[in-house]
Design an enzyme around this catalytic site. Sequence first.
Site, PDB file in Angstrom:
ATOM      1  N   GLY A  21       0.802  -1.225  -0.042  1.00  0.00           N
ATOM      2  CA  GLY A  21      -0.009  -0.258   0.137  1.00  0.00           C
ATOM      3  C   GLY A  21       0.993   1.317   0.062  1.00  0.00           C
ATOM      4  N   CYS A  22       0.127   2.256  -0.150  1.00  0.00           N
ATOM      5  CA  CYS A  22       0.937   3.647  -0.032  1.00  0.00           C
ATOM      6  C   CYS A  22       1.331   3.893   0.918  1.00  0.00           C
ATOM      7  CB  CYS A  22      -0.011   4.846  -0.509  1.00  0.00           C
ATOM      8  SG  CYS A  22      -0.785   4.628  -2.035  1.00  0.00           S
ATOM      9  N   SER A  23       3.175   4.613   1.057  1.00  0.00           N
ATOM     10  CA  SER A  23       3.469   4.878   2.267  1.00  0.00           C
ATOM     11  C   SER A  23       3.584   3.933   3.220  1.00  0.00           C
ATOM     12  CB  SER A  23       3.144   6.243   2.619  1.00  0.00           C
ATOM     13  OG  SER A  23       3.081   7.364   1.694  1.00  0.00           O
ATOM     14  N   SER A  24       3.461   2.536   2.965  1.00  0.00           N
ATOM     15  CA  SER A  24       3.416   1.744   3.959  1.00  0.00           C
ATOM     16  C   SER A  24       4.863   1.574   4.831  1.00  0.00           C
ATOM     17  CB  SER A  24       2.999   0.262   3.473  1.00  0.00           C
ATOM     18  OG  SER A  24       3.841  -0.087   2.412  1.00  0.00           O
ATOM     19  N   VAL A  83       1.980   5.595  -3.827  1.00  0.00           N
ATOM     20  CA  VAL A  83       2.050   4.928  -5.308  1.00  0.00           C
ATOM     21  C   VAL A  83       0.862   4.917  -5.977  1.00  0.00           C
ATOM     22  CG1 VAL A  83       4.303   3.723  -4.549  1.00  0.00           C
ATOM     23  CG2 VAL A  83       2.180   2.688  -4.231  1.00  0.00           C
TER      24      VAL A  83
END
Length: 2025
Positions: free
Chosen positions: A1932-1935, A1968
Amino acid sequence: MNRLKGTDFVSRTASPEGTEELLRELLQCLSSSTVVPGSVQSTVCDRVLRACVQRLAEPGCGLTHTDAVLALAEAACRGFVTAATAPPSPLYLEKILYYLLKNAAARGHRSACRRAAELLHAQLCAHQQSHAPSADFSAVVHSSFCSAVGRRGVAGGPPAGPALPAAAGGRGGGLCCPWSRPSSPRRPPGRRCWPPLSPKPTTLHPRLALAGSRGILTSLREGAARPPSLPQALCFLELALEQCRQLCQSGCHGEAEAVVRDARGFVGGSEAFGEALALLEAGVQLSRALAPNGGSAGPALAQAAAALGGAAKASGRFLRVLAEGCQFITASLHQRARSSQQQPMPRDNVLQLCAFVRGHCRVLGLLLRVAPPDGVKQRLVLKQLLYHSLQLFTSVACDTFRSSQVAGWSGQERLTLGCQDTVMQMLEALEGLPQREQAKYLDITASCTFKLAYVFYSQNLHKEASSVSELFCQRLKQIDAFRFPEIPPEKLHRCFRLQVESYQKLGLLESALASCVQWLTSLRGRVGELLAEPIGLWARVKMDSVKQGAEDLRLRTLKEELSAHHLDADTLVAVLFAELKAYKSIRADTGQERYNVLCDLLEICSEDSGRLHERAACLVELAQVLCYHNYAQQTDCSALDSVHEALRLLDSVPRSAENREQLLDDRAQALLWLYICTLESKLEEGIAREQRVKALGQKSLEDFEPNDLNYESRLQEDAFLNSGISFNLLTELAQSKSLDDALALWKQLLASRAVPAVRSVEQTTASLRVTAALYRLMDKPLQAMESYLLVRALCSALGDNLGTAGALCQVTKLLLQLECPSLCQLFLEEAESCLQRTDGGSDSYLLLQQTCLVLRSQLYCASHRIKDGTALLLEVLRIPALQKTAKVWYMLQAQVLQLTATYLSLPPSHLSQKFRQYIFTQGWKTPETALSEAHRLLRGIVLLLMGSNVLGSHKSAADIRFIDCGDNVLQKWQVLADLLGCSEHLVVLLSGVEVMCKAKAFCLEAIKLAVKLQAVRWCASFLVLKAQLELQQSELELSHWNLQQALFLLESGTEFEADEKQRAPLKILPRKGKPEGRKQRDEGSELPGEDEGFLKGPALEFVAMVSGLEKADDLSSSPQLKPKRKRRLAFLAHPAACPCCLCSDLTLSSLCLRWLLCCARGELAAGSAAEGLGLIQATLQRCGTVGPRFTVLLQDKLGSGHEAPALRLLDDLVATGYAALALHSLDWSLSCKARAQGSVASPARKPRGKKKQQAKSTDTDDAFALGDSDSKVPPIVVRPAAVPCTPCQKPSCPLAKTYTRGAAMSLRPRAPFTVFSEASPPLSKSQLLKAPKACGKTRSRLPVTFSDDSDTEGLKSVLSPIAGKAPIAGCKTPKSEQHPAPAGDAQLGAPRRRSGQARRAPSWKGDEERELLCAIEEKEKVEEQVNVSLELLQASEDEAQGGIQRRLEGADMELEGLRQEVGGEVLARQRLGNASLLDTACGLLKSAFSCISHCPPAQLYSQLCQLLALATGDQDPITTAYLLAESVSVTTRHQLLSIIHKKLHKEKKAAADVAEQLQGLTLQIRMLLHTIHTTCHLTELQDLFSFSPTGVEPQECTSFSEQLQQIPAGVTVCVLTLVSIQPTSVGDTLLLTRLERGSAPITVRIPTAHTKTPLSSVLSDFDSIQKEQKDANGYTEKRAWWLCRFELDQRMKNLIETLEMQVLGCWKAALLPAAQDPLLAEEAARLCAQLQQCGWWGKDPTLLKVLLNAAALLSPADVQALAVGLCPAQPSRARLLLQEALDKQKNSTAGPGGSVILVLDKHLQKLPWESMACLRDLPVTRLPSLRFLLSYTLTQRQTNSVLCRGIDPSRTFYVLNPQNNLSSTEECFRSWFESEPGWRGVTGSVPSQEQMQAALLEHDLYIYAGHGAGARLLDGQTISQLQCRAVALLFGCSSAALAVRGSLEGTGIVLKYIMAGCPLVLGNLWDVTDRDIDRYAEALLRAWLGAPRPGAPLLHYMAEARRAPRLQHLIGAAPVAYGLPVALQ
């Protein structure tokens, strides 16, 4: 004879000689022919006889003396008889001779006894011939016979008179005694009935008595007729009985049996005599059986009982014979019972005894029937015999069944009947007794009844027990037993109590209640005095009925039960009040019972009855019930209505001197409960409001966010705080008026210091304690102190030393809170003296004793006597009682833990080693762990008392509600006050160590609690604390908002509730019934209506909060309109003696000062220096007036007997203010001097460069010049610039100084871009230092010392002025206020020139300037060839030894470089000739480091580590590397230590529980072993992550060296930190530390400030890319969107290349793992020797080995830079040598092996280092610090770890598209994942918490494909508590991003996974797009999981998968890995 008349005969008979002489004189007088009057002779003889009696009574009279005395008595007797005078009374002489016989028999002389008996016998015979029979004659005869033969009468008592009065002859005849007159004329004439006596006195030897008895019997047998007459037969039987008794006592049982046989032959075989002889025979057999080894007594008892079977037919004569025989048997049994050595009688024999006793009582009963009505004495003796017999049975039965079982015994029923019969016999015998005797025998009956009933009760035969006791209890009311004062009431009470409890055990609750009523009615006239016991048991029985489900009994009250007994109203009221009091004393929920009783009381005490006072008291009690229970269906009134009505009635009660004190107390009680009921209603409303907000929050959709960076902070923010504050100080003042009035009334009541005449002194004392607790909850310490002083006065008057000591302990605690140790000492000593006067042993005493020790230790701590304080604390901690499971002990434990945290907060040098060792063994290694455990204890008490609703806990505490019983009401307010105080300390501590997430969580929880309680002071205090927390995170707007909320509470004049109208009289008639249920509203309660919402305004929970990370809006957005900030409290404008609440209240004044100081720090952080400094100065001035004022007030509260106390409450506040002033003044001074010098030396000089650069147009004047304009900060505007520039996004961590250092920090603008202007002048040539000499030879053009000429970061940060506010688009400023900056000012946001030329600077003095110019020219030539300047910090052990010498050789240059970094131009002008300044600086830094190293704040600790590393440099490479490794992830260490502590606590508790239950079971043994193993592992982790208490000491460096050897083989750890001398700036100096096993650490310093791309600009470019990527999501045109993203992808590519080529340059070689090439070391050693010839000072080839290892990466430019830097004397030759070695190494086939672990600081962690070309194809992971790597080595010991065995792909759990809004992702992976064998997962829905935890704990691989890191599915706090087994792939985004807020360390969920021990976490550094990251994920998973060879490493395929996305840099560079390399099985 006249001569003897006045003689003292007693003295003359003192000796045998004197007696004989007196005898001669007496005989001479009697034989004299002189006529003597008869009266004289009789008097003399009488006195002689009395002297003889007295002399024989003396124990010292021997046989000779006795004979002489008896001879004298014989002569005196003859003289008395011959005197022929009438005696004073009948039988006068005979009675004197009886006592002479009695005393002679007592001497034990046979002859003397015989002479005395013959003398008496002769007188009796003479009296019998001349006088008629009389009762006195019979008594004398019988008593004389008893004395002669030694009998004790029928009852075995003394022979004071006849046991059977008729036995001596007279009426009815009887037993014939030797001198008795026969009752019939058949007496043989001329014969005596008895031969001469052979008496046997009591103390005579048995043989003497036996001889006499034999003679008497022989004589009687010979002289009696055949058959003998009845008197002769009866006399023979009595003599035979006496002989048997004597023989049995002597143990001659055979002879006794012969006597029985002889008697049987003499009297014949008639039935009447047969029963008597059988009884006599049974007595002999029983005596034999009771003797040692005599056999069983059962047959003898059975024979005796059978002999008594025909007693009903016997005549009165034979009844007396049988009674004498029974006495013979009971005497034997009594003698046995008195013997302590005898074994209990067998239980079968007890039944025989019961039968015998029954027969005996029957005989005595028959005798009572034939006794004359006027024979009171006779009847009394017979009843005495009866009670003795029944007591005997009771004693034997209790003794037997104490060790024998009754249940299941065949004789159980017979025994029960026997016991019942015994009780009935005793009760019947009470009739007819005189009152005194009745009381005596009723006492005996009560004792016997209880003993017999307890025989059954103790063996759980409750039915039998109740049947016995019931007989007694039923008769007591008829007897009116309680009227006898001689009988202790407890003896009667215990019979009733046993009966009631027996019914309880049987479940016959109605019978138990009926018994209580019977008990109560038996009290009759003493009911008011003795009702407490029966009513208390009534209440307990009713509560038992509730437990057993008998709900119908709950509604019954004593009023109903007593209605048939017609009690008067006053008595009934007293009974009902006692019932109410009994319910209140029970520790259970008695609300229903109290309510029902109050219904009855209110019915009786109606207003018409005239009992207004009693009715008011009932209404106060009703208010207490309604406050915590819901009876809305039974009554219309509320608790507040009830208490208001009570107050109205109390006002109408007539006053008198008698009821004055009671009225004062009752009114105070009512006012107290008025306050409590109001508070409880507010608390209920707050809970309901919170539940409504929660319900609305659950119904509303969450705002969509692509990542989880703000999720934790959003979880903490609660809409309840925005909508829940509906009160202020005015509200509190109105609400607390009732409590203040109550306190004033109690002060008036107790003014006399005597015990007041109140309804209940105990209740008054308890209410005063509750009042004090409420004042503590309101944070009013002075009023609480007054309340406790009243408690002390009242307890002292009552003599309650424990209560007095408890009150004094509370006063001491409050004084410690006010920091007044002088008065603490006085009150604590008084408390200790009170305890000394108290008997120890009780739990309360022990509790107070330990409390005093804790307070004493706390006092020592406040007085700086640390050694004494810690010793006392250790004493308390070692006491086992501290672990008791009671709420009061838990609160003491919390107090001890808080004190422990205080001691642990001190520098470790202050604490003894013994104390630290003990504390550490308990698991409290940091102040946070101890304080957190204290908070956990207090929170647990709150949950136990009140449930989870009060705290708003997410955990549901099912059906837990507050129960108002016992001390619960007091403890409720106490623990809430303690919890708020502990929360405040915990928040301050956590904010100090910068664990902001926990600090904010605790702060918000405390605020919510304070809001529910409407505790203004606590609420405002925590809001100020929260403002400080937001300020630490640079959230200036949120900080300001919290301050405004606090300001609203303190100064708002809003009236939320209208003044209550005058209440009309309320008719309160509650009806009995059951409550509706819980008082509190459940979560599903009704939501507010539309009207309510309309009136209250918008629902603030739906107003979007300002995001903590998002600080810039779109360019097109309009600026937000904000209200004008109110900076100051009106409090400052008040005069010093102002009487307002803010000024006259100590807590409020202190709170206002804290608010002002926080506001000032916010102003400084926002750049408003003048405003902030003004607030600080005003605050300090106010502190000077507040302290003395409250000192006087405190002295007045405590009384005039104490000295003026020294309040130190504001000391910390004053110190903080002055520190802020000092720090800001220092920065201001340095900045002012730098600007002044820069403006004078170089006004408007432009930078020099090869290419012409354009700058932004700026103002001409300095906007930050300090002077008159400081008070008015000019606004800054952005005007259209002639030269375009690239917008630069402001980084998340501001460059300006934070409030912690007192410097200014600009308020973050809302504009989309920020323009930075540098007010300091450029670095001039004159400021550059000469290059230091290398080994005393030529200068180095490339610095190699630890100070660098080209690093201007330190200088810029010192010379930079206070940062102004960023310009906002659209804003304009008047021209008069525009100040253009100097032309030479550098602009961080402007494009930088690409040449290496330095900027011009102002010139200095002539010679110095020329010298510096030459150095600059050389420098410029080097900079044209080298892109980066560097510095090396590496040395071997030899270099370390020679470091000091080199340091002294280059001291001038090094110190000048250090001065330039520390102070810029200002300090550079100070010339020193030695290294003393540097030594001083290092010493100060080390001292500071040692003070905080045990529990360090992250920012300060990191800064100190970096400064010490810079100062240490190459002198000690181990220490330098250790410091840099310590400087990262400090907050994460704190969090992990807290988690480990919780786990250890849980495991130790589990181990204790398992060990307790361990019974050899294999499963339990395995559990115990697992627990022990886990505990050992956690202990190792705790030791690994613990902070050092010793600072920078050699042992720490040694330990660090050992840790380096624990680094796994083939692993290279690279620590990258960005350092700055200035604490508030980011800096441009990169420190790179390389750590490997077996190699010395290498530290490289890379200054990038003057390169083409300073590192700060790289960070800014990165932020700009991320910002523009986010903005691109708003594009509507697809082509524009793609163009933008391709451009951003290219920029990201350039940034990555810049990192490698320009930032790292040649030092990228340090990042590569070492190759496994044995020739590499040899080549490095050879090259080292060659370079040393060229001037290189290094001796250790480790650095060269690293360079050669990276030969393929180094370009010619890199080689040139290395040559110049290493060998400045011969750079050309050095370059050739290096190039040759590198070329040779390039041809080597061995490439880099192993893996790289990057440890990045908070600034560098966001950059994609792994995507650099040099690392792209290598296995690279990240870790927060070196210690985490070592923790993984501990985990690898576990065989189940995937780090050891590899990953099993079949054990995979996946979460795919949980938000169900990523259709393409689901389409891409769903069919694939579902087809994989063994895989489990969830698609398109949210998994449960259990599934998520199982995914991490039970699987090997966890794949998440959704938004963010899945924090919404399983929050980070929960994850960190787990022990993760699975490898986590988070797409996931900014994980994997870390959010950096303010100057704090980064936080993110990836760290939670690492703290949970997750082997590897893959995640993205930034947001992303779904399709591109899906391509990456698919490529990675298919390649890795489908790898043909086993053991496929994940990191290898990560590098390959980066090429899969279309945007290979913007998306492909985002994934990074945290943890260690993993591979498939």
